[in-house]
Design a protein around this motif. Structure first.
Motif, PDB file in Angstrom:
ATOM      1  N   ASP A 257       0.702  -1.247   0.130  1.00 51.72           N
ATOM      2  CA  ASP A 257      -0.008  -0.004  -0.053  1.00 51.72           C
ATOM      3  C   ASP A 257       0.760   1.089   0.077  1.00 51.72           C
ATOM      4  O   ASP A 257       0.202   2.267   0.032  1.00 51.72           O
ATOM      5  N   GLN A 258       2.203   0.964  -0.300  1.00 50.38           N
ATOM      6  CA  GLN A 258       3.160   2.319  -0.247  1.00 50.38           C
ATOM      7  C   GLN A 258       3.351   2.765  -1.459  1.00 50.38           C
ATOM      8  O   GLN A 258       3.337   2.017  -2.594  1.00 50.38           O
ATOM      9  N   GLY A 259       3.218   4.054  -1.763  1.00 51.14           N
ATOM     10  CA  GLY A 259       3.337   4.571  -3.055  1.00 51.14           C
ATOM     11  C   GLY A 259       4.645   4.539  -3.468  1.00 51.14           C
ATOM     12  O   GLY A 259       5.768   4.621  -2.721  1.00 51.14           O
ATOM     13  N   ILE A 260       4.810   4.651  -4.913  1.00 52.83           N
ATOM     14  CA  ILE A 260       6.221   4.492  -5.284  1.00 52.83           C
ATOM     15  C   ILE A 260       6.196   5.580  -6.534  1.00 52.83           C
ATOM     16  O   ILE A 260       5.546   5.786  -7.224  1.00 52.83           O
ATOM     17  N   PRO A 261       7.391   6.554  -6.174  1.00 52.84           N
ATOM     18  CA  PRO A 261       7.422   7.904  -7.255  1.00 52.84           C
ATOM     19  C   PRO A 261       7.675   7.338  -8.781  1.00 52.84           C
ATOM     20  O   PRO A 261       8.258   6.592  -8.841  1.00 52.84           O
ATOM     21  N   PHE A 262       6.580   7.882  -9.459  1.00 52.53           N
ATOM     22  CA  PHE A 262       6.861   7.846 -10.915  1.00 52.53           C
ATOM     23  C   PHE A 262       7.776   8.832 -11.499  1.00 52.53           C
ATOM     24  O   PHE A 262       8.098   8.547 -12.782  1.00 52.53           O
ATOM     25  N   GLY A 263       7.948   9.918 -10.992  1.00 48.43           N
ATOM     26  CA  GLY A 263       8.745  11.051 -11.476  1.00 48.43           C
ATOM     27  C   GLY A 263      10.232  10.537 -12.030  1.00 48.43           C
ATOM     28  O   GLY A 263      10.616  10.867 -13.228  1.00 48.43           O
ATOM     29  N   PRO A 264      10.806   9.496 -11.411  1.00 46.16           N
ATOM     30  CA  PRO A 264      12.056   9.311 -11.766  1.00 46.16           C
ATOM     31  C   PRO A 264      12.079   8.407 -13.029  1.00 46.16           C
ATOM     32  O   PRO A 264      12.913   8.381 -13.770  1.00 46.16           O
ATOM     33  N   TYR A 265      11.069   7.550 -13.347  1.00 45.34           N
ATOM     34  CA  TYR A 265      10.981   6.936 -14.232  1.00 45.34           C
ATOM     35  C   TYR A 265      10.505   7.722 -15.731  1.00 45.34           C
ATOM     36  O   TYR A 265      10.978   7.337 -16.868  1.00 45.34           O
TER      37      TYR A 265
END
Length: 290
Positions: A257-265
């Protein structure tokens, strides 16, 4: 022969100089990556106090991108100039503070080296000219955005918006290989693409799958690349994000349920598309003809 003539006639000199400049910029980006989120948090706190009609509390120390001087987080030792030479000083100090022996994170020289290598690659790929200056700015901004989002899940407008406008202005001035019409369409399509995904996901699940900063970043990439390369950026970032996210879940690096940042990708896919996007598309279309 002047320096500009040398750089225009010698690719090796251009790449070498850009590599050194990239190291210096990488050192500055380390400061931006660490301090800008803290500066944003201070600004939000002041805005909140103002909205609540609370008396403003001045910060304990003047804090921005240039002050105070960089210091050891363990003992407060101020970093001397010869202790702040990109990569070299970290190696000479063996990754430790000269005063207390506390460890200096390896990410600092890695950011410096990565910035220098990306900059040198751009110089080798595009050669001498005004477009290279614009591309270098884009590379440096994307490195900062990727690292800030990785650390804080924030994509600061103070970096994204200038990057967007530089991309549009480069197209308007005829510096960019992308026409102004394609750049504007790319910015609009980039924003609307992730905005649509965001709302579709929210309507189906009741949860927010990404932040508005991701919309703005893809819009910015659309301004630099044109609408034609946006599918490639979305595909590359989604595939890499899914693979890395799956590995993190499998290894326990993040919770389900933890968010993963999409910005680096997005930033990484944008860099790849900026350098080789059209070549990748042409190669794929050529393979599809067989």
């Amino acid at each position: 022969m002047t320096l500009f003539e040398l750089l225009s006639h010698s690719p090796a000199a251009l790449v070498g100089l850009v590599f050194i400049v990239g190291l210096l910029i990488g050192s500055f980006l380390n400061v931006v990556i660490y301090r800008l989120p803290k500066m944003m948090e201070q600004a939000w706190q002041q805005e909140a106090r103002s909205m609540l009609a609370l008396p403003e509390e001045p910060p304990a120390t003047h804090f921005n991108l240039v002050a105070p001087r960089s210091a050891c987080p363990h003992c407060g030792h101020q970093i001397r100039w010869y202790e702040n030479i990109p990569v070299v000083s970290w190696l000479a100090l063996r990754g430790k503070c000269s005063a207390c022996g506390g460890k200096i994170a390896v990410r600092y020289p890695l950011v410096e080296l990565a910035t220098a290598l990306i900059s040198a690659l751009a110089a080798w790929h595009f050669g001498y000219g005004p477009w290279l200056l614009a591309v270098l700015f884009a590379c440096w901004a994307l490195v900062a955005l990727a690292m800030i989002d990785f650390d804080t899940t924030l994509l600061p407008d103070s970096i994204t918006y200038p990057l967007l406008w530089v991309g549009l202005m480069a197209a308007w001035a005829g510096i960019s290989p992308v026409s102004l019409q394609d750049a504007v369409m790319g910015a609009a399509a980039g924003y609307l693409a992730l905005w649509s995904v965001y709302w579709a996901f929210k309507l189906l699940t009741g949860k927010e799958g990404m932040g508005y900063g991701d919309f703005k970043l893809l819009a910015t990439l659309g301004a630099w690349l044109g609408w034609q390369l946006l599918p490639l950026v979305i595909l590359l970032s989604s595939v890499v994000g899914a693979v890395v996210g799956g590995l993190l879940l499998a290894t326990g690096g993040v919770k389900r349920d933890q968010g993963i940042p999409f910005g680096p990708y997005l930033a990484g896919a944008g860099l790849i598309a900026l350098l080789w996007g059209q070549a990748i598309v042409d190669t794929y279309l050529g393979m599809m003809q067989f």
